[in-house]
Every structure is written in structure tokens, then in C-alpha cells.
Design a protein around this motif. Structure first.
Motif, PDB file in Angstrom:
ATOM      1  N   LYS A 157       9.007  34.922  40.275  1.00 36.12           N
ATOM      2  CA  LYS A 157      10.027  35.746  39.608  1.00 36.12           C
ATOM      3  C   LYS A 157       9.369  36.908  38.870  1.00 36.12           C
ATOM      4  CE  LYS A 157      13.317  32.026  39.094  1.00 36.12           C
ATOM      5  NZ  LYS A 157      14.473  31.530  38.346  1.00 36.12           N
ATOM      6  N   VAL A 158      10.176  37.935  38.639  1.00 37.05           N
ATOM      7  CA  VAL A 158       9.673  39.120  37.936  1.00 37.05           C
ATOM      8  C   VAL A 158       9.772  38.911  36.424  1.00 37.05           C
ATOM      9  CG1 VAL A 158      10.049  41.586  37.498  1.00 37.05           C
ATOM     10  CG2 VAL A 158      10.382  40.645  39.804  1.00 37.05           C
ATOM     11  N   ILE A 159       8.655  39.161  35.730  1.00 37.93           N
ATOM     12  CA  ILE A 159       8.670  39.197  34.265  1.00 37.93           C
ATOM     13  C   ILE A 159       8.974  40.629  33.831  1.00 37.93           C
ATOM     14  CG2 ILE A 159       7.214  39.020  32.197  1.00 37.93           C
ATOM     15  CD1 ILE A 159       7.964  36.290  33.195  1.00 37.93           C
ATOM     16  N   GLU A 160       8.300  41.569  34.465  1.00 36.68           N
ATOM     17  CA  GLU A 160       8.572  42.978  34.155  1.00 36.68           C
ATOM     18  C   GLU A 160       8.049  43.855  35.284  1.00 36.68           C
ATOM     19  OE1 GLU A 160       6.197  44.728  31.058  1.00 36.68           O
ATOM     20  OE2 GLU A 160       4.365  43.808  31.782  1.00 36.68           O
ATOM     21  N   PHE A 161       8.631  45.050  35.368  1.00 39.85           N
ATOM     22  CA  PHE A 161       8.077  46.082  36.245  1.00 39.85           C
ATOM     23  C   PHE A 161       7.471  47.164  35.365  1.00 39.85           C
ATOM     24  CE2 PHE A 161      11.388  44.882  39.546  1.00 39.85           C
ATOM     25  CZ  PHE A 161      10.465  44.509  40.518  1.00 39.85           C
ATOM     26  N   ASN A 162       6.364  47.742  35.809  1.00 37.50           N
ATOM     27  CA  ASN A 162       5.834  48.943  35.180  1.00 37.50           C
ATOM     28  C   ASN A 162       5.791  50.038  36.235  1.00 37.50           C
ATOM     29  OD1 ASN A 162       5.425  47.775  32.639  1.00 37.50           O
ATOM     30  ND2 ASN A 162       3.422  46.989  33.236  1.00 37.50           N
ATOM     31  N   ALA A 163       5.881  51.275  35.770  1.00 37.54           N
ATOM     32  CA  ALA A 163       5.966  52.410  36.688  1.00 37.54           C
ATOM     33  C   ALA A 163       4.628  53.131  36.781  1.00 37.54           C
ATOM     34  CB  ALA A 163       7.052  53.369  36.207  1.00 37.54           C
ATOM     35  N   LEU A 199       4.091  51.108  41.624  1.00 33.30           N
ATOM     36  CA  LEU A 199       5.009  50.113  41.063  1.00 33.30           C
ATOM     37  C   LEU A 199       4.174  48.867  40.770  1.00 33.30           C
ATOM     38  CD1 LEU A 199       7.856  49.191  40.251  1.00 33.30           C
ATOM     39  CD2 LEU A 199       8.137  48.300  42.569  1.00 33.30           C
ATOM     40  N   TYR A 200       4.227  48.443  39.511  1.00 35.15           N
ATOM     41  CA  TYR A 200       3.465  47.282  39.042  1.00 35.15           C
ATOM     42  C   TYR A 200       4.444  46.137  38.859  1.00 35.15           C
ATOM     43  CZ  TYR A 200       1.122  44.582  35.234  1.00 35.15           C
ATOM     44  OH  TYR A 200       0.585  43.611  34.433  1.00 35.15           O
ATOM     45  N   GLY A 201       4.245  45.065  39.585  1.00 37.77           N
ATOM     46  CA  GLY A 201       5.070  43.878  39.393  1.00 37.77           C
ATOM     47  C   GLY A 201       4.325  42.891  38.518  1.00 37.77           C
ATOM     48  N   GLY A 202       4.854  42.624  37.327  1.00 38.17           N
ATOM     49  CA  GLY A 202       4.321  41.556  36.468  1.00 38.17           C
ATOM     50  C   GLY A 202       5.089  40.306  36.859  1.00 38.17           C
ATOM     51  N   GLU A 205      -5.885  45.751  34.917  1.00 40.31           N
ATOM     52  CA  GLU A 205      -5.920  45.375  36.342  1.00 40.31           C
ATOM     53  C   GLU A 205      -6.561  46.463  37.221  1.00 40.31           C
ATOM     54  OE1 GLU A 205      -3.348  45.010  34.334  1.00 40.31           O
ATOM     55  OE2 GLU A 205      -2.136  43.268  34.842  1.00 40.31           O
ATOM     56  N   THR A 206      -6.244  47.725  36.906  1.00 45.58           N
ATOM     57  CA  THR A 206      -6.755  48.828  37.730  1.00 45.58           C
ATOM     58  C   THR A 206      -8.292  48.825  37.786  1.00 45.58           C
ATOM     59  OG1 THR A 206      -4.821  50.067  37.107  1.00 45.58           O
ATOM     60  CG2 THR A 206      -6.635  51.351  38.006  1.00 45.58           C
ATOM     61  N   PHE A 226       0.778  36.802  37.290  1.00 41.39           N
ATOM     62  CA  PHE A 226      -0.156  37.643  38.040  1.00 41.39           C
ATOM     63  C   PHE A 226       0.459  39.018  38.260  1.00 41.39           C
ATOM     64  CE2 PHE A 226       1.772  37.446  42.325  1.00 41.39           C
ATOM     65  CZ  PHE A 226       2.665  36.404  42.134  1.00 41.39           C
ATOM     66  N   SER A 227      -0.373  39.949  38.641  1.00 38.84           N
ATOM     67  CA  SER A 227       0.080  41.333  38.797  1.00 38.84           C
ATOM     68  C   SER A 227      -0.102  41.771  40.240  1.00 38.84           C
ATOM     69  CB  SER A 227      -0.751  42.266  37.911  1.00 38.84           C
ATOM     70  OG  SER A 227      -0.819  41.756  36.596  1.00 38.84           O
ATOM     71  N   LEU A 228       0.951  42.348  40.785  1.00 37.65           N
ATOM     72  CA  LEU A 228       0.887  42.906  42.135  1.00 37.65           C
ATOM     73  C   LEU A 228       1.270  44.378  42.026  1.00 37.65           C
ATOM     74  CD1 LEU A 228       0.709  42.853  45.225  1.00 37.65           C
ATOM     75  CD2 LEU A 228       3.002  41.844  45.279  1.00 37.65           C
ATOM     76  N   MET A 229       0.300  45.244  42.258  1.00 37.76           N
ATOM     77  CA  MET A 229       0.563  46.681  42.192  1.00 37.76           C
ATOM     78  C   MET A 229       0.657  47.232  43.614  1.00 37.76           C
ATOM     79  SD  MET A 229      -1.882  47.992  39.086  1.00 37.76           S
ATOM     80  CE  MET A 229      -3.472  47.501  39.737  1.00 37.76           C
ATOM     81  N   CYS A 230       1.568  48.178  43.806  1.00 39.73           N
ATOM     82  CA  CYS A 230       1.728  48.820  45.113  1.00 39.73           C
ATOM     83  C   CYS A 230       1.807  50.332  44.934  1.00 39.73           C
ATOM     84  CB  CYS A 230       3.029  48.378  45.785  1.00 39.73           C
ATOM     85  SG  CYS A 230       3.112  46.619  46.134  1.00 39.73           S
ATOM     86  N   PHE A 231       1.275  51.063  45.901  1.00 40.00           N
ATOM     87  CA  PHE A 231       1.567  52.493  45.993  1.00 40.00           C
ATOM     88  C   PHE A 231       2.940  52.563  46.654  1.00 40.00           C
ATOM     89  CE2 PHE A 231      -3.104  52.189  46.563  1.00 40.00           C
ATOM     90  CZ  PHE A 231      -3.509  52.965  45.481  1.00 40.00           C
ATOM     91  N   VAL A 232       3.857  53.306  46.043  1.00 43.16           N
ATOM     92  CA  VAL A 232       5.204  53.378  46.615  1.00 43.16           C
ATOM     93  C   VAL A 232       5.632  54.824  46.779  1.00 43.16           C
ATOM     94  CG1 VAL A 232       7.604  52.669  46.400  1.00 43.16           C
ATOM     95  CG2 VAL A 232       5.820  51.206  45.476  1.00 43.16           C
ATOM     96  N   ASP A 233       6.090  55.132  47.990  1.00 43.43           N
ATOM     97  CA  ASP A 233       6.631  56.458  48.279  1.00 43.43           C
ATOM     98  C   ASP A 233       8.011  56.217  48.875  1.00 43.43           C
ATOM     99  OD1 ASP A 233       7.245  58.954  49.342  1.00 43.43           O
ATOM    100  OD2 ASP A 233       5.982  58.624  51.109  1.00 43.43           O
TER     101      ASP A 233
END
Ligand code: AMP
Ligand code: GLY
Length: 419
Positions: free
Chosen positions: A281-287, A269-272, A293-294, A194-201
Motif C-alpha cells: 500500500k501507498v504511505i505517500e507519494f513524492n514528486a 514519482l517517488y512511491g513511499g 534514496e537517490t 520501502f521506496s520505489l522511484m520512477c522516471f515518469v513522462d
């Protein structure tokens, strides 16, 4: 309508969803999109500048007095668009080149995870073919081989046996198919993704609703990997506790580790992620924002999209984003043959009869006719109180769209319905 001028960089379904969310902001007066597409053109002025032409984009933003630029694709971030815009005094939502290494360098991402205790598959990285092959052969199969660098989604190979591993390592380390590079060899994990995206500052992390993508081309999760054939929110296999854990043990730790490493995040920050029998567990991060998903996540935002982008871009505290309690369901219509070779230029009609939102991914207007111009062409997204209602609405929209050269998966969200 407000008077803010925004430039969105990119031209796919993800950027259409970003433009759509911005178009609902009371602050936004004018939206430009470079290069955009035929669907985006209904909400924004499309400008013919490539998403990686940083000098061209910067000149455009300065000339037009753009208040805020929002970047979709990773290639522009990796090339330093955010660094260059900021140096020119332009506000931009997107990470620096140094921060986007969390996506572009698998080894850097693994080091960030190791240094901050973020759960992920164990790994080793190699530059030498013989050493890599000997290591892979000493471990159980399947083996996960990841080329370290941007490889247009083709850099991950799950090798079932020795022969497949040898061929993949040869491509990556001997034949330089993707360029000079390293290979990360990691343990094979199992469980729903699953994908968890966050706005990160910096250290501030604002979560979005979770979503699940469907990477394989055909029903039953068969066939080749694609950019994504559909997505939905509302994941019955993820509990509140899981989500809390993913936020604190993964997303917050990643933000803190990046700040500690001197390359704070400023964007998405996109957590795959994968829910394995040993935990998430993390499969990958996207920036960057995920695609598709969006297209299912941003239709749910009720806060002012411009305010959130601006706060993150300026390093100011944002209001916690507010999300609709509905769920969304989206089906991608792709050109026959995709992700292999396919033809372009087929006429599309009936879009005006489709309910919900139709995001354009690869379309073009030619002499007033809407035509296919990419592998993934459109995504029909519907919003409803339940997943079953959203599904029925989305497939009803798909049925309205007429085109001779499209296919789609009829089993989006099957994991949720089977659960
Ligand atoms: P990526 O191109 O990095 O998104 O990876 C493509 C797909 O490979 C992921 O969505 C997973 O399904 C799979 N994958 C990547 N790493 C692993 C792993 N360590 N174990 C199992 N599957 C993986
Ligand atoms: N949906 C996967 C990605 O955006 O990388």
C-alpha cells in the motif's frame, strides 16, 4: 566530453548524486548547481542562487544558455519553477506545480488514489477540530494524522492515545502551527517500508532500483524522525511479484490518473510504500527524488543520465534505463543533536581516504577548511556485489572521516540482515 550545459537546482546529498550521475554523461560539458555545496563544487560550478528563487534561476539559465535544468527539492516545484521555465522556452526536468500536488496536497493524492484504485490506508479529511477529534476517538489507536500541505517533514503524527491526538490536532487545526489547513486522518498500517522511484513522462513509467530509508535517528529505529539516516538497495523482503504489483497497481495507475486529471507527471514519482499483511500500500507519494534514496540509487545507473532527463523533459520516449547489478549501501553522518538543535562549523578531514563515494549533504568550505554546515553532513556510499560487502566498505569509509561532532547509525539495513 560533450557540450551540454546543465543546471541542477538544490544543494544536498540528493543533488550531489544527481550531479555525479550527470558528470558521467558523454553529452555533458558543464554542470552548474544552485546553490550546491562543498562536495558538489568538485564536479560543478556552484552558483549562489537559492533553490526557491525562481526568477533568479530563470535569469541565470537564460543568460548562460543552459540546455537543461534538473530540479531536486519539492519547494521549487510547488512554487512553479517548471511552469515558469517552460513558459520561457527553457527545458526542465521536474513536474508542474499542478502535478506536484501529488506530494504537496495529501487530500489530492488520496483522491487520485481513490479514483484509480491504488491501494492505500482508508482516510477522512477534516478542517474542524471537534469533528476530527470525535472521529479519531471513535477509531482504534494509534491514529495517523497528516497535515495537508508542505510541513517540512513535520506534518505526520502517529498518536498513540487520545491525549497525543488531541495535542496534535490542536497544533494542526486550532493553533495554525503550519498555517491554514486540513488534516487527513488515516488508518495505521504495519509492515516494512520501502521506496520505489520512477522516471515518469505522462503515461510512460521507468522504474529505478528500490531502496529502503531509515527515518529514525538512533539504532533499533528509535528516537525522533529525521530526513533519513541511511539507505540501501537490494531488499530481500520484496519479491519480483511484489515489485511487479507495485509497478502496475501503484506507479502506472498513478501516472495514468494524473494524465487523466489533466496534470500529467514529468519528472520523478517517488512511491513511499509499505508491505502490509494485506498487500503493498501507498504511505505517500513524492514528486521528486527521495533523499537519501537517490544517493544509493543513482550510483547504479549505467545509462546516459542526461539522455533520460532530456527525454522526460521533452516528452519523448526514453531508452529503458540500464542499472548495474551491484547493490549499494549508504550511511549518513549527522551533526550531534540532529534532528534537534546542533552546532555548525566543525572541521572535517580524511574524506580523501574514504573509499566509495562520499556525498556531501551539509558542508561548506571556509578558508580552505571543510566544515559542517547542516544537520545531515555527509553520506558514505559503497557499491558491491553483495549487501554485506557493500556494508563493510561503507563503514570502512565512515571510519576514515574525522570530525568531532558527528554521529551515525551502525545498523543500517538491519531488516535485510535479519530477514
Ligand atoms: P512521511 O513524513 O509522510 O514520510 O511519514 C512519516 C512516517 O510516518 C512514514 O515513513 C511512516 O513510517 C509513518 N506513517 C505514515 N502514514 C502511516 C500509516 N498510515 N500507517 C503507519 N505508519 C504511517
Ligand atoms: N526519504 C524520504 C524522502 O525523501 O521524502
Amino acid at each position: 566530453m560533450g557540450d551540454r550545459k546543465v543546471l541542477v537546482v538544490g544543494g544536498g546529498g540528493r543533488e550531489h548524486a544527481i550531479v555525479e550521475a550527470l558528470s558521467r554523461s558523454a553529452q555533458v560539458g558543464r554542470i552548474y548547481c544552485a546553490p550546491g555545496n562543498a562536495g558538489i563544487a568538485a564536479l560543478a560550478e556552484c552558483v549562489a542562487i537559492k533553490d526557491t528563487d525562481i526568477a533568479g534561476l530563470k535569469a541565470f539559465a537564460l543568460e548562460q544558455g543552459i540546455d537543461l535544468t534538473v530540479v531536486g527539492p519539492e519547494a521549487a516545484l510547488a512554487k512553479g519553477i517548471a511552469d515558469e521555465f517552460r513558459a520561457a522556452g527553457l527545458k526542465i526536468f521536474g513536474h508542474t506545480a499542478a502535478a506536484s500536488r501529488i506530494e504537496t496536497s495529501k487530500e489530492f493524492a488520496k483522491e487520485i488514489m481513490a479514483s484509480s484504485g491504488i491501494p492505500t490506508a482508508d482516510y477522512r479529511s477534516f478542517t474542524d477540530f471537534d469533528e476530527a477529534f470525535a472521529y479519531v476517538c471513535s477509531r482504534p489507536f494509534p491514529a495517523v494524522l497528516k497535515y495537508d500541505g508542505l510541513a517540512a517533514g513535520k506534518g505526520v503524527v502517529i498518536a498513540a492515545d487520545k491525549a497525543e491526538a488531541e495535542a496534535a490536532l490542536k497544533d494542526m487545526l486550532l493553533d495554525g502551527k503550519f498555517g491554514e489547513g486540513k488534516v487527513v486522518v488515516e488508518d495505521f498500517l504495519t509492515g516494512p517500508e520501502f521506496s520505489l522511484m520512477c522516471f515518469v513522462d505522462g503515461r510512460r513509467v521507468y522504474p529505478m532500483p528500490m531502496a529502503q530509508d531509515h527515518k529514525r535517528a538512533y539504532e533499533g529505529d528509535k528516537g525522533p524522525n529525521t530526513g533519513g539516516m541511511g539507505a540501501y538497495t537490494a531488499l530481500p523482503f520484496i519479491t519480483d511479484e511484489d515489485r511487479q504489483y507495485a509497478m502496475t497497481a501503484i506507479m502506472q495507475r498513478a501516472a495514468d490518473a494524473m494524465a487523466d486529471a489533466g496534470c500529467p507527471l514529468s519528472g520523478v514519482l517517488y512511491g513511499g510504500l509499505m508491505k502490509t499483511p494485506q498487500g503493498i500500500k501507498v504511505i505517500e507519494f513524492n514528486a521528486r527524488f527521495g533523499d537519501p534514496e537517490t544517493e544509493v540509487v543513482l550510483p547504479l545507473i549505467e545509462s546516459d543520465m542526461y539522455s533520460i532527463f532530456e527525454a522526460v523533459a521533452c516528452g519523448q520516449e526514453a531508452q529503458e534505463p540500464v542499472w548495474a547489478s551491484d547493490v549499494t549501501f549508504g550511511v549518513v553522518l549527522a551533526s550531534k543533536g540532529y534532528p534537534g538543535s546542533y552546532e555548525k562549523g566543525y572541521g572535517i578531514s580524511g574524506v580523501e581516504n574514504a573509499g566509495g563515494i562520499v556525498f556531501h549533504m551539509g558542508t561548506k568550505l571556509q578558508d580552505g577548511v571543510l566544515r559542517t554546515s547542516g544537520g545531515r553532513v555527509m553520506m558514505c556510499v559503497a557499491k558491491a556485489p553483495t549487501l554485506a560487502e557493500a556494508r563493510d566498505k561503507a563503514y570502512a569509509s565512515v571510519a576514515e572521516i574525522r570530525c568531532d561532532n558527528l554521529f551515525y547509525r551502525k545498523d543500517i539495513a538491519h531488516i535485510a540482515f535479519e530477514y
